[in-house]
Design a protein around this motif. Sequence first.
Motif, short mmCIF file in Angstrom:
data_model
loop_
_atom_site.label_atom_id
_atom_site.label_comp_id
_atom_site.label_asym_id
_atom_site.label_seq_id
_atom_site.Cartn_x
_atom_site.Cartn_y
_atom_site.Cartn_z
N LEU A 335 0.84 -1.21 0.00
CA LEU A 335 0.00 0.00 0.00
C LEU A 335 0.87 1.25 0.00
CD1 LEU A 335 -2.65 1.57 0.29
CD2 LEU A 335 -2.55 1.13 2.77
N ARG A 336 1.94 1.24 0.75
CA ARG A 336 2.84 2.39 0.81
C ARG A 336 3.46 2.68 -0.55
NH1 ARG A 336 7.67 2.59 5.26
NH2 ARG A 336 8.95 1.97 3.48
N GLN A 337 3.84 1.62 -1.27
CA GLN A 337 4.43 1.80 -2.59
C GLN A 337 3.39 2.35 -3.57
OE1 GLN A 337 7.84 1.22 -3.64
NE2 GLN A 337 6.89 2.55 -5.18
N ASP A 338 2.16 1.84 -3.51
CA ASP A 338 1.11 2.33 -4.40
C ASP A 338 0.83 3.82 -4.13
OD1 ASP A 338 0.90 -0.16 -5.51
OD2 ASP A 338 -0.85 -0.76 -4.33
N ALA A 339 0.84 4.20 -2.85
CA ALA A 339 0.62 5.61 -2.51
C ALA A 339 1.78 6.47 -2.99
CB ALA A 339 0.44 5.76 -1.00
N ALA A 340 3.00 5.95 -2.91
CA ALA A 340 4.18 6.69 -3.38
C ALA A 340 4.13 6.87 -4.90
CB ALA A 340 5.45 5.97 -2.97
N ASP A 341 3.68 5.84 -5.62
CA ASP A 341 3.59 5.94 -7.08
C ASP A 341 2.59 7.01 -7.53
OD1 ASP A 341 5.44 3.92 -7.29
OD2 ASP A 341 3.96 2.33 -7.57
N ALA A 342 1.57 7.25 -6.69
CA ALA A 342 0.54 8.24 -7.04
C ALA A 342 0.82 9.62 -6.47
CB ALA A 342 -0.83 7.75 -6.54
N TYR A 343 1.94 9.76 -5.77
CA TYR A 343 2.22 11.01 -5.04
C TYR A 343 2.35 12.21 -5.98
CZ TYR A 343 4.22 14.07 -1.47
OH TYR A 343 4.44 15.10 -0.59
N ALA A 344 2.94 12.01 -7.15
CA ALA A 344 3.19 13.12 -8.08
C ALA A 344 2.04 13.35 -9.05
CB ALA A 344 4.48 12.89 -8.85
N LEU A 345 0.98 12.54 -8.96
CA LEU A 345 -0.16 12.71 -9.87
C LEU A 345 -1.02 13.89 -9.43
CD1 LEU A 345 -1.19 8.96 -10.35
CD2 LEU A 345 0.33 10.35 -11.77
N THR A 346 -1.95 14.27 -10.25
CA THR A 346 -2.85 15.37 -9.92
C THR A 346 -4.26 14.84 -9.71
OG1 THR A 346 -3.28 15.78 -12.27
CG2 THR A 346 -1.47 17.02 -11.24
N GLY A 347 -5.09 15.69 -9.13
CA GLY A 347 -6.48 15.30 -8.91
C GLY A 347 -6.70 14.67 -7.56
N LEU A 348 -7.83 13.97 -7.42
CA LEU A 348 -8.22 13.40 -6.13
C LEU A 348 -7.25 12.33 -5.65
CD1 LEU A 348 -12.10 13.12 -6.63
CD2 LEU A 348 -10.83 14.85 -5.36
N ILE A 349 -6.64 11.61 -6.58
CA ILE A 349 -5.75 10.54 -6.16
C ILE A 349 -4.51 11.09 -5.45
CG2 ILE A 349 -4.40 10.39 -8.29
CD1 ILE A 349 -4.51 7.32 -7.92
N GLN A 350 -4.11 12.32 -5.76
CA GLN A 350 -2.98 12.93 -5.07
C GLN A 350 -3.31 13.14 -3.59
OE1 GLN A 350 -1.95 17.20 -5.41
NE2 GLN A 350 -0.01 16.48 -6.27
N GLY A 351 -4.52 13.63 -3.30
CA GLY A 351 -4.93 13.79 -1.91
C GLY A 351 -5.01 12.47 -1.19
N LEU A 352 -5.51 11.43 -1.88
CA LEU A 352 -5.58 10.11 -1.28
C LEU A 352 -4.19 9.57 -1.00
CD1 LEU A 352 -7.21 7.61 -0.42
CD2 LEU A 352 -7.13 6.85 -2.83
N SER A 353 -3.26 9.81 -1.90
CA SER A 353 -1.88 9.37 -1.71
C SER A 353 -1.27 10.02 -0.47
CB SER A 353 -1.04 9.73 -2.94
OG SER A 353 0.34 9.60 -2.67
#
Length: 448
Positions: A335-353
């Motif tokens: 889960l930590r790795q998946d959140a790190a992969d989404a860290y630089a994205l934009t939109g709602l997934i960035q907040g979730l990350s």
Amino acid sequence: MKKNLLPLIIFIFLACFLWKPASSIAAEPGGGEETESSKLLEELKEGFEYSIRFLTSGAYQDVSNISQNPNNDFFRIPRYLTELGLRPDACLNFRRLELSVKPRLNVEWRAWEDGTRKGDDEFDNDLFINEWLTRMRVTEGLFVSYGRENLQWGPSYLFSPSNPFFMDNGRGNPKREVAGMDFARLVWLPGMSWTVSLIANLDEGRQEFRYYEFDKTYALKLDYAGQEEYAGLILSHKESDRTKLGAYGGWTATDALLLYGEGVVSRGSNALYPKNAGNPLGASMEAADDDDSSFKSIFLVGGSYTLEMGPTLTVEYVYNGPGYSDTQADAYYRLRQDAADAYALTGLIQGLSRLTLSRTADPKLRFLRRNYVMLQYNHNDIKDVLNLTFRWTQNIDDGSGQFTSIVECFVGDHTQLFLVGSVNSGGRDTEFRTPLGCQCMIGLEYTF
């Protein structure tokens, strides 16, 4: 003016009064006998003590390349730090009253070599009071107090599981002060061997609760101290959490051997665990055992043996009941790795990350896994100038470890040179590689 500077203002006033020149004190006209005011002044002077420490240090920190801190943009850890600190301590004991204050002045410079802040540097300064206390002796064996304190107890080196207030006991780096919190206390001494304390932790004080709200905590503490043994029992309750029962004790088996232990037990746990969820990451950190009625325990057992030549050898074992199993650890790092992969994205997934990484950074566990062992070598007063501490902490479950060294060398009566360093070993997804690979702090402390 900041509210927490009020105790400092009071002490400045008292210091000026206490050091009033003797020539300015009027004598009795007839024969030079002390007046009531001069007697009071002498009593205040005798009860006033102070010390001042000046500390300067430089530190290097090697940031680990891990999923918890992608590109060092989550923690934003500086590579280099320098610090100048002024640490005066003052205490006044006057009849039934005790006043103490520990103001601090810190000046820091930090520089970054990783992440979006690479190449940045900044200066910062802070004037604050880390600890202060007002205590009154109501009767011969009854005391009431309020103030900002660093309340520590127990014999262990790694951490104190019986302490419901502080997760850090300050023994990892004695040059970094543990930030104080605000307490009200009622202490009763019914006999020579017993102490009963009612403790209320009412404010976070200087502690920083980065990812969660501060919760008030209340405790009833019973202490016993004998000639060769001591023990304590602590019943505590944290608002919006649960009631816990902690205990600690020690026994001097021989002149060279000390055996001790600490522990805490509660029904359920507020620790966060990775659970499947219907979000883009497929999982989230949840307090899965919050409503569990089964007992969760943490205990530490240890012993210290002092050799004839002076060194003390210490071993401690920790069982961390709420810690992660192998399966939970695998899900956590995934889960930590998946959140790190989404860290630089934009939109709602960035907040979730970022929300996910804040919870994986602090899952409300002092240690992540379940089984640990610590070995320590300590030798003080070598040739009356040198103190050495070397400590190895091993995570038995994931194989990672941490080596810590604390070296203090006294130069003259007032100056101390010191080095505090740590080196972490283990794979990328292991506990002790988060968040640093190594760090080193070198400095000088002058006391006057």
